[in-house]
Design a protein around this motif. Structure first.
Motif, short mmCIF file in Angstrom:
data_model
loop_
_atom_site.label_atom_id
_atom_site.label_comp_id
_atom_site.label_asym_id
_atom_site.label_seq_id
_atom_site.Cartn_x
_atom_site.Cartn_y
_atom_site.Cartn_z
N MET A 1 0.83 -1.17 0.00
CA MET A 1 0.00 0.00 0.00
C MET A 1 0.88 1.25 0.00
N GLN A 2 1.93 1.22 0.77
CA GLN A 2 2.85 2.36 0.82
C GLN A 2 3.46 2.61 -0.55
N ILE A 3 3.76 1.54 -1.27
CA ILE A 3 4.35 1.68 -2.61
C ILE A 3 3.36 2.37 -3.54
N CYS A 4 2.11 1.96 -3.50
CA CYS A 4 1.09 2.58 -4.36
C CYS A 4 0.97 4.07 -4.08
N LEU A 5 0.92 4.43 -2.81
CA LEU A 5 0.76 5.83 -2.46
C LEU A 5 2.00 6.65 -2.84
N THR A 6 3.18 6.07 -2.65
CA THR A 6 4.41 6.76 -3.02
C THR A 6 4.48 6.97 -4.52
N MET A 7 4.14 5.94 -5.29
CA MET A 7 4.16 6.06 -6.75
C MET A 7 3.12 7.06 -7.24
N THR A 8 1.98 7.14 -6.55
CA THR A 8 0.95 8.10 -6.91
C THR A 8 1.48 9.52 -6.79
N VAL A 9 2.18 9.79 -5.71
CA VAL A 9 2.75 11.12 -5.49
C VAL A 9 3.89 11.38 -6.46
N LEU A 10 4.76 10.40 -6.63
CA LEU A 10 5.95 10.55 -7.45
C LEU A 10 5.62 10.78 -8.93
N PHE A 11 4.71 9.97 -9.47
CA PHE A 11 4.40 10.03 -10.89
C PHE A 11 3.13 10.82 -11.21
N ARG A 12 2.49 11.35 -10.17
CA ARG A 12 1.27 12.16 -10.33
C ARG A 12 0.20 11.42 -11.13
N LYS A 13 -0.06 10.17 -10.74
CA LYS A 13 -1.09 9.35 -11.36
C LYS A 13 -2.20 9.10 -10.35
N SER A 14 -3.34 8.66 -10.84
CA SER A 14 -4.43 8.34 -9.93
C SER A 14 -4.12 7.04 -9.18
N LEU A 15 -4.79 6.85 -8.06
CA LEU A 15 -4.57 5.63 -7.27
C LEU A 15 -4.96 4.39 -8.06
N ARG A 16 -6.00 4.47 -8.86
CA ARG A 16 -6.44 3.33 -9.66
C ARG A 16 -5.36 2.93 -10.67
N GLN A 17 -4.76 3.91 -11.34
CA GLN A 17 -3.69 3.63 -12.30
C GLN A 17 -2.48 3.04 -11.60
N THR A 18 -2.11 3.62 -10.48
CA THR A 18 -0.93 3.17 -9.75
C THR A 18 -1.09 1.75 -9.23
N SER A 19 -2.26 1.42 -8.69
CA SER A 19 -2.45 0.06 -8.17
C SER A 19 -2.39 -0.96 -9.32
N GLY A 20 -2.87 -0.60 -10.50
CA GLY A 20 -2.77 -1.48 -11.66
C GLY A 20 -1.33 -1.68 -12.09
N ILE A 21 -0.54 -0.61 -12.06
CA ILE A 21 0.88 -0.70 -12.41
C ILE A 21 1.60 -1.62 -11.43
N VAL A 22 1.36 -1.44 -10.15
CA VAL A 22 2.02 -2.28 -9.13
C VAL A 22 1.63 -3.74 -9.31
N GLU A 23 0.36 -3.99 -9.56
CA GLU A 23 -0.09 -5.37 -9.78
C GLU A 23 0.62 -5.99 -10.98
#
Length: 58
Positions: A1-23
């Motif tokens: 979860m921390q990774i998703c939130l960090t990537m959301t801030v870092l890459f300025r993407k939505s949480l839905r996009q970021t969780s898909g990328i991590v998956e």
């Protein structure tokens, strides 16, 4: 979860996009990661301390 939130801030993407990328990143490793719901990420985002990247780029 921390990774998703960090990537959301870092890459300025939505949480839905970021969780898909991590998956998708974890799929080849064979790890079975259940996607956390976007509402859960939004709710937990308030409790976790995710530092914003330095805007100066340093």
């Amino acid at each position: 979860m921390q990774i998703c939130l960090t990537m959301t801030v870092l890459f300025r993407k939505s949480l839905r996009q970021t969780s898909g990328i991590v998956e998708n990143l974890l799929q080849p490793t064979g790890l079975d990661w259940k996607e956390t719901g976007t509402s859960t990420l939004c709710r937990d985002q308030k409790a976790l301390n995710v530092a914003s990247p330095d805007p100066s780029g340093c």
